[in-house]
Design a protein around this motif. Structure first.
Motif, PDB file in Angstrom:
ATOM      1  N   LEU A 141      24.831 -20.021 -47.841  1.00  0.00           N
ATOM      2  CA  LEU A 141      25.929 -19.916 -46.884  1.00  0.00           C
ATOM      3  C   LEU A 141      25.833 -18.628 -46.081  1.00  0.00           C
ATOM      4  N   ARG A 142      25.505 -17.534 -46.737  1.00  0.00           N
ATOM      5  CA  ARG A 142      25.355 -16.249 -46.054  1.00  0.00           C
ATOM      6  C   ARG A 142      24.230 -16.321 -45.022  1.00  0.00           C
ATOM      7  N   GLY A 143      23.110 -16.947 -45.395  1.00  0.00           N
ATOM      8  CA  GLY A 143      21.993 -17.108 -44.464  1.00  0.00           C
ATOM      9  C   GLY A 143      22.353 -17.994 -43.283  1.00  0.00           C
ATOM     10  N   SER A 144      23.091 -19.062 -43.543  1.00  0.00           N
ATOM     11  CA  SER A 144      23.510 -19.960 -42.463  1.00  0.00           C
ATOM     12  C   SER A 144      24.445 -19.252 -41.488  1.00  0.00           C
ATOM     13  N   LYS A 145      25.408 -18.516 -42.027  1.00  0.00           N
ATOM     14  CA  LYS A 145      26.334 -17.788 -41.155  1.00  0.00           C
ATOM     15  C   LYS A 145      25.600 -16.759 -40.310  1.00  0.00           C
ATOM     16  N   ARG A 146      24.655 -16.062 -40.928  1.00  0.00           N
ATOM     17  CA  ARG A 146      23.875 -15.060 -40.193  1.00  0.00           C
ATOM     18  C   ARG A 146      23.078 -15.738 -39.073  1.00  0.00           C
ATOM     19  N   ALA A 147      22.431 -16.855 -39.372  1.00  0.00           N
ATOM     20  CA  ALA A 147      21.649 -17.567 -38.361  1.00  0.00           C
ATOM     21  C   ALA A 147      22.542 -18.092 -37.235  1.00  0.00           C
ATOM     22  N   VAL A 148      23.701 -18.603 -37.588  1.00  0.00           N
ATOM     23  CA  VAL A 148      24.624 -19.133 -36.579  1.00  0.00           C
ATOM     24  C   VAL A 148      25.070 -18.025 -35.629  1.00  0.00           C
ATOM     25  N   TRP A 149      25.464 -16.884 -36.166  1.00  0.00           N
ATOM     26  CA  TRP A 149      25.957 -15.802 -35.307  1.00  0.00           C
ATOM     27  C   TRP A 149      24.826 -15.160 -34.496  1.00  0.00           C
ATOM     28  N   ILE A 150      23.623 -15.075 -35.056  1.00  0.00           N
ATOM     29  CA  ILE A 150      22.486 -14.537 -34.289  1.00  0.00           C
ATOM     30  C   ILE A 150      22.141 -15.486 -33.140  1.00  0.00           C
ATOM     31  N   MET A 151      22.124 -16.781 -33.406  1.00  0.00           N
ATOM     32  CA  MET A 151      21.830 -17.745 -32.347  1.00  0.00           C
ATOM     33  C   MET A 151      22.944 -17.778 -31.296  1.00  0.00           C
ATOM     34  N   ALA A 152      24.186 -17.597 -31.721  1.00  0.00           N
ATOM     35  CA  ALA A 152      25.291 -17.547 -30.757  1.00  0.00           C
ATOM     36  C   ALA A 152      25.160 -16.321 -29.856  1.00  0.00           C
ATOM     37  N   ALA A 153      24.784 -15.193 -30.438  1.00  0.00           N
ATOM     38  CA  ALA A 153      24.586 -13.983 -29.636  1.00  0.00           C
ATOM     39  C   ALA A 153      23.417 -14.155 -28.679  1.00  0.00           C
ATOM     40  N   ALA A 154      22.324 -14.759 -29.150  1.00  0.00           N
ATOM     41  CA  ALA A 154      21.167 -15.006 -28.284  1.00  0.00           C
ATOM     42  C   ALA A 154      21.538 -15.953 -27.147  1.00  0.00           C
ATOM     43  N   LEU A 155      22.322 -16.973 -27.457  1.00  0.00           N
ATOM     44  CA  LEU A 155      22.779 -17.917 -26.435  1.00  0.00           C
ATOM     45  C   LEU A 155      23.618 -17.203 -25.381  1.00  0.00           C
ATOM     46  N   ALA A 156      24.588 -16.422 -25.827  1.00  0.00           N
ATOM     47  CA  ALA A 156      25.467 -15.720 -24.890  1.00  0.00           C
ATOM     48  C   ALA A 156      24.680 -14.734 -24.024  1.00  0.00           C
ATOM     49  N   LEU A 157      23.794 -13.972 -24.636  1.00  0.00           N
ATOM     50  CA  LEU A 157      23.007 -12.998 -23.870  1.00  0.00           C
ATOM     51  C   LEU A 157      22.083 -13.675 -22.868  1.00  0.00           C
ATOM     52  N   ALA A 158      21.443 -14.756 -23.267  1.00  0.00           N
ATOM     53  CA  ALA A 158      20.532 -15.451 -22.363  1.00  0.00           C
ATOM     54  C   ALA A 158      21.278 -16.063 -21.177  1.00  0.00           C
ATOM     55  N   VAL A 159      22.440 -16.622 -21.430  1.00  0.00           N
ATOM     56  CA  VAL A 159      23.206 -17.244 -20.345  1.00  0.00           C
ATOM     57  C   VAL A 159      23.729 -16.186 -19.375  1.00  0.00           C
ATOM     58  N   VAL A 160      24.284 -15.111 -19.897  1.00  0.00           N
ATOM     59  CA  VAL A 160      24.811 -14.060 -19.025  1.00  0.00           C
ATOM     60  C   VAL A 160      23.677 -13.377 -18.257  1.00  0.00           C
ATOM     61  N   ALA A 161      22.585 -13.083 -18.934  1.00  0.00           N
ATOM     62  CA  ALA A 161      21.447 -12.437 -18.258  1.00  0.00           C
ATOM     63  C   ALA A 161      20.863 -13.349 -17.178  1.00  0.00           C
ATOM     64  N   GLY A 162      20.849 -14.650 -17.414  1.00  0.00           N
ATOM     65  CA  GLY A 162      20.346 -15.595 -16.416  1.00  0.00           C
ATOM     66  C   GLY A 162      21.177 -15.595 -15.146  1.00  0.00           C
ATOM     67  N   GLY A 163      22.445 -15.293 -15.274  1.00  0.00           N
ATOM     68  CA  GLY A 163      23.303 -15.224 -14.094  1.00  0.00           C
ATOM     69  C   GLY A 163      23.251 -13.887 -13.385  1.00  0.00           C
ATOM     70  N   CYS A 164      22.683 -12.880 -14.036  1.00  0.00           N
ATOM     71  CA  CYS A 164      22.658 -11.527 -13.462  1.00  0.00           C
ATOM     72  C   CYS A 164      21.363 -11.186 -12.733  1.00  0.00           C
ATOM     73  N   ILE A 165      20.342 -12.001 -12.869  1.00  0.00           N
ATOM     74  CA  ILE A 165      19.079 -11.673 -12.203  1.00  0.00           C
ATOM     75  C   ILE A 165      18.994 -12.417 -10.868  1.00  0.00           C
ATOM     76  N   PRO A 166      18.283 -11.851  -9.890  1.00  0.00           N
ATOM     77  CA  PRO A 166      18.189 -12.500  -8.576  1.00  0.00           C
ATOM     78  C   PRO A 166      17.083 -13.554  -8.528  1.00  0.00           C
ATOM     79  N   ALA A 167      17.219 -14.569  -9.341  1.00  0.00           N
ATOM     80  CA  ALA A 167      16.222 -15.642  -9.370  1.00  0.00           C
ATOM     81  C   ALA A 167      16.320 -16.472  -8.097  1.00  0.00           C
ATOM     82  N   PRO A 168      15.199 -16.988  -7.620  1.00  0.00           N
ATOM     83  CA  PRO A 168      15.264 -17.848  -6.427  1.00  0.00           C
ATOM     84  C   PRO A 168      16.128 -19.083  -6.717  1.00  0.00           C
ATOM     85  N   GLY A 169      17.006 -19.379  -5.821  1.00  0.00           N
ATOM     86  CA  GLY A 169      17.889 -20.532  -5.987  1.00  0.00           C
ATOM     87  C   GLY A 169      19.243 -20.176  -6.558  1.00  0.00           C
TER      88      GLY A 169
END
Length: 185
Positions: free
Chosen positions: A41-69
């Motif tokens: 359970l401890r490992g699952s919770k850790r994996a869930v929160w790490i993946m949630a943080a990675a998801l949030a960071l990737a989505v926000v960073a994707g909106g902050c860069i001047p990508a074409p389009g």
């Protein structure tokens, strides 16, 4: 009119609370328990929160860069908007679930664990759609030397896609048991 009228709809979970002798509200509803071992359970919770943080960071960073389009193309912006809202919905559901998976009240279970597989799948679909749309824009239009930002954007979308899928797998792997309601009649 001895019996108070029961709430229906969004606030129906309030029917599971009653006043005790001390004037405090006590929860009498069903409780869900994650039946994994403590270490698992401890490992699952850790994996869930790490993946949630990675998801949030990737989505926000994707909106902050001047990508074409991302600056003027609706078919690149709309999948990003869907991905952003989906990721926010996933983070909100995880916040409702919290860190204590030992005892989760029924109304929190329904608003978090029960909906997370669908929300993560929707977020993953929008991430994939964002990759496809960015690549279409990149190859159809003049990218004016923005190859680095286009590749970075696709890499961030790929990170969001994978983290949403891993998050979905971790949530679906957890086994939950429903404990019956307490009877205080």
């Amino acid at each position: 009119m001895d019996e108070k009228h029961k709430k229906r709809g969004r606030r129906s979970h309030l029917n599971d609370f009653h006043l005790n002798v001390a004037g405090e509200y006590v929860y009498d509803g069903s409780i869900f328990v994650c039946r994994s071992s403590e270490e698992s359970l401890r490992g699952s919770k850790r994996a869930v929160w790490i993946m949630a943080a990675a998801l949030a960071l990737a989505v926000v960073a994707g909106g902050c860069i001047p990508a074409p389009g991302m600056q003027n193309c609706f078919y690149v912006l709309l999948p990003y908007l869907g991905e952003f809202l989906g990721a926010a919905s996933v983070i909100w559901a995880l916040a409702k679930l919290g860190m204590d998976w030992g005892t989760v009240r029924e109304y929190n279970y329904k608003k978090s664990v029960a909906v997370l597989p669908v929300r993560t799948a929707v977020t993953a679909v929008f991430s994939l759609l964002g990759i496809v749309c960015e690549l279409i824009f990149f190859f159809v239009n003049d990218h004016a030397g923005q190859t680095f930002f286009a590749l970075l954007y696709v890499l961030l979308k790929l990170t969001a896609l994978l983290s949403a899928l891993v998050l979905r797998a971790e949530i679906m792997q957890a086994e939950w048991d429903k404990l019956p309601k307490k009877d205080n009649s």
